[in-house]
Design a protein around this motif. Sequence first.
Motif, PDB file in Angstrom:
ATOM      1  N   LYS A  50       0.869  -1.181   0.000  1.00  0.00           N
ATOM      2  CA  LYS A  50       0.000   0.000   0.000  1.00  0.00           C
ATOM      3  C   LYS A  50       0.901   1.224   0.000  1.00  0.00           C
ATOM      4  N   GLY A  51       0.572   2.187  -0.843  1.00  0.00           N
ATOM      5  CA  GLY A  51       1.340   3.429  -0.875  1.00  0.00           C
ATOM      6  C   GLY A  51       1.211   4.163   0.442  1.00  0.00           C
ATOM      7  N   ARG A  52       2.335   4.573   1.016  1.00  0.00           N
ATOM      8  CA  ARG A  52       2.326   5.245   2.318  1.00  0.00           C
ATOM      9  C   ARG A  52       1.675   6.614   2.240  1.00  0.00           C
ATOM     10  N   LYS A  53       1.693   7.249   1.073  1.00  0.00           N
ATOM     11  CA  LYS A  53       1.072   8.553   0.888  1.00  0.00           C
ATOM     12  C   LYS A  53      -0.290   8.430   0.210  1.00  0.00           C
ATOM     13  N   SER A  54      -0.344   7.638  -0.849  1.00  0.00           N
ATOM     14  CA  SER A  54      -1.571   7.546  -1.656  1.00  0.00           C
ATOM     15  C   SER A  54      -2.598   6.570  -1.086  1.00  0.00           C
ATOM     16  N   GLY A  55      -2.116   5.550  -0.372  1.00  0.00           N
ATOM     17  CA  GLY A  55      -3.006   4.495   0.091  1.00  0.00           C
ATOM     18  C   GLY A  55      -3.395   3.528  -1.015  1.00  0.00           C
ATOM     19  N   ASN A  56      -2.887   3.746  -2.230  1.00  0.00           N
ATOM     20  CA  ASN A  56      -3.196   2.868  -3.356  1.00  0.00           C
ATOM     21  C   ASN A  56      -2.462   1.535  -3.232  1.00  0.00           C
ATOM     22  N   THR A  57      -3.056   0.510  -3.803  1.00  0.00           N
ATOM     23  CA  THR A  57      -2.393  -0.787  -3.900  1.00  0.00           C
ATOM     24  C   THR A  57      -1.372  -0.697  -5.023  1.00  0.00           C
ATOM     25  N   LEU A  58      -0.138  -1.042  -4.699  1.00  0.00           N
ATOM     26  CA  LEU A  58       0.964  -0.948  -5.653  1.00  0.00           C
ATOM     27  C   LEU A  58       1.583  -2.322  -5.854  1.00  0.00           C
ATOM     28  N   ILE A  59       1.974  -2.610  -7.074  1.00  0.00           N
ATOM     29  CA  ILE A  59       2.567  -3.911  -7.381  1.00  0.00           C
ATOM     30  C   ILE A  59       3.833  -3.704  -8.198  1.00  0.00           C
ATOM     31  N   LEU A  60       4.860  -4.488  -7.876  1.00  0.00           N
ATOM     32  CA  LEU A  60       6.150  -4.303  -8.513  1.00  0.00           C
ATOM     33  C   LEU A  60       6.874  -5.644  -8.602  1.00  0.00           C
ATOM     34  N   PRO A  61       7.506  -5.925  -9.737  1.00  0.00           N
ATOM     35  CA  PRO A  61       8.332  -7.133  -9.820  1.00  0.00           C
ATOM     36  C   PRO A  61       9.713  -6.850  -9.243  1.00  0.00           C
ATOM     37  N   LEU A  62      10.239  -7.808  -8.511  1.00  0.00           N
ATOM     38  CA  LEU A  62      11.578  -7.681  -7.926  1.00  0.00           C
ATOM     39  C   LEU A  62      12.360  -8.967  -8.177  1.00  0.00           C
ATOM     40  N   ILE A  63      13.624  -8.812  -8.480  1.00  0.00           N
ATOM     41  CA  ILE A  63      14.523  -9.963  -8.605  1.00  0.00           C
ATOM     42  C   ILE A  63      14.702 -10.564  -7.220  1.00  0.00           C
ATOM     43  N   TYR A  64      14.709 -11.889  -7.124  1.00  0.00           N
ATOM     44  CA  TYR A  64      14.883 -12.504  -5.813  1.00  0.00           C
ATOM     45  C   TYR A  64      15.712 -13.778  -5.912  1.00  0.00           C
ATOM     46  N   ARG A  65      16.182 -14.170  -4.740  1.00  0.00           N
ATOM     47  CA  ARG A  65      16.803 -15.484  -4.544  1.00  0.00           C
ATOM     48  C   ARG A  65      16.230 -16.044  -3.261  1.00  0.00           C
ATOM     49  N   PRO A  66      15.990 -17.366  -3.234  1.00  0.00           N
ATOM     50  CA  PRO A  66      15.531 -17.977  -1.983  1.00  0.00           C
ATOM     51  C   PRO A  66      16.668 -17.988  -0.954  1.00  0.00           C
ATOM     52  N   THR A  67      16.304 -17.900   0.311  1.00  0.00           N
ATOM     53  CA  THR A  67      17.299 -17.970   1.381  1.00  0.00           C
ATOM     54  C   THR A  67      17.267 -19.358   2.015  1.00  0.00           C
ATOM     55  N   ASP A  68      18.293 -19.669   2.777  1.00  0.00           N
ATOM     56  CA  ASP A  68      18.396 -20.980   3.429  1.00  0.00           C
ATOM     57  C   ASP A  68      17.294 -21.219   4.450  1.00  0.00           C
ATOM     58  N   ASP A  69      16.686 -20.137   4.966  1.00  0.00           N
ATOM     59  CA  ASP A  69      15.669 -20.286   6.011  1.00  0.00           C
ATOM     60  C   ASP A  69      14.240 -20.094   5.497  1.00  0.00           C
ATOM     61  N   GLY A  70      14.036 -20.269   4.185  1.00  0.00           N
ATOM     62  CA  GLY A  70      12.687 -20.212   3.632  1.00  0.00           C
ATOM     63  C   GLY A  70      12.202 -18.842   3.220  1.00  0.00           C
ATOM     64  N   GLY A  71      13.089 -17.865   3.209  1.00  0.00           N
ATOM     65  CA  GLY A  71      12.714 -16.520   2.804  1.00  0.00           C
ATOM     66  C   GLY A  71      13.010 -16.252   1.343  1.00  0.00           C
ATOM     67  N   PHE A  72      12.726 -15.032   0.947  1.00  0.00           N
ATOM     68  CA  PHE A  72      12.957 -14.559  -0.411  1.00  0.00           C
ATOM     69  C   PHE A  72      13.715 -13.246  -0.321  1.00  0.00           C
ATOM     70  N   CYS A  73      14.968 -13.243  -0.763  1.00  0.00           N
ATOM     71  CA  CYS A  73      15.842 -12.077  -0.636  1.00  0.00           C
ATOM     72  C   CYS A  73      15.719 -11.173  -1.852  1.00  0.00           C
ATOM     73  N   VAL A  74      15.566  -9.859  -1.592  1.00  0.00           N
ATOM     74  CA  VAL A  74      15.529  -8.843  -2.646  1.00  0.00           C
ATOM     75  C   VAL A  74      16.443  -7.680  -2.245  1.00  0.00           C
ATOM     76  N   ILE A  75      16.774  -6.865  -3.227  1.00  0.00           N
ATOM     77  CA  ILE A  75      17.643  -5.712  -3.017  1.00  0.00           C
ATOM     78  C   ILE A  75      16.861  -4.440  -3.312  1.00  0.00           C
ATOM     79  N   ALA A  76      16.901  -3.474  -2.393  1.00  0.00           N
ATOM     80  CA  ALA A  76      16.206  -2.188  -2.568  1.00  0.00           C
ATOM     81  C   ALA A  76      17.157  -1.192  -3.234  1.00  0.00           C
ATOM     82  N   SER A  77      17.548  -1.483  -4.462  1.00  0.00           N
ATOM     83  CA  SER A  77      18.615  -0.727  -5.113  1.00  0.00           C
ATOM     84  C   SER A  77      18.169   0.563  -5.792  1.00  0.00           C
ATOM     85  N   LYS A  78      17.016   0.543  -6.418  1.00  0.00           N
ATOM     86  CA  LYS A  78      16.553   1.671  -7.240  1.00  0.00           C
ATOM     87  C   LYS A  78      17.651   2.103  -8.213  1.00  0.00           C
TER      88      LYS A  78
END
Length: 151
Positions: A50-78
């Motif tokens: 949810k947009g912190r200012k707009s309140g709109n639902t936002l969707i974005l594709p992100l590159i990921y790799r699975p982690t050893d503990d069942g997570g999904f790692c992404v980078i906030a690079s912009k």
Amino acid sequence: MTDIKLPDYLPSWMSDHINTYLDDGEAGHLWDASLGGGEGMITTLLLTTKGRKSGNTLILPLIYRPTDDGGFCVIASKGGAPAHPAWFLNLQANQDIQLKVANDEFKAVAKVAEGEEREKLWSLMEAYFAPYASYKAATDREIPVVVFYPA
């Protein structure tokens, strides 16, 4: 998630990727990294916030790799910009998030990796998508490494 209207400001390749992913998670799961300066087909997930200012639902594709503990790692690079991406700022304001990984959709929680964990995950991601090295060199900010876990 298919009732989401994508913003007009997204580049067409990103809108096309999101629409493909929403229509068929298996087809959208892999992305042609040459569009972003990388090589080959790489895994992506869809993050819905949810947009912190707009309140709109936002969707974005992100590159990921699975982690050893069942997570999904992404980078906030912009792309190495001086400011954090909006999706990361939205996470800081609201942890009500959803992921789509291939055809699996679920609520998730986000954790910002720190210290040794961050360095290990950064190395994992940089080995997977080489442009992260140039993004890191382009900015003075510490680029956040985020791990999503199913809620």
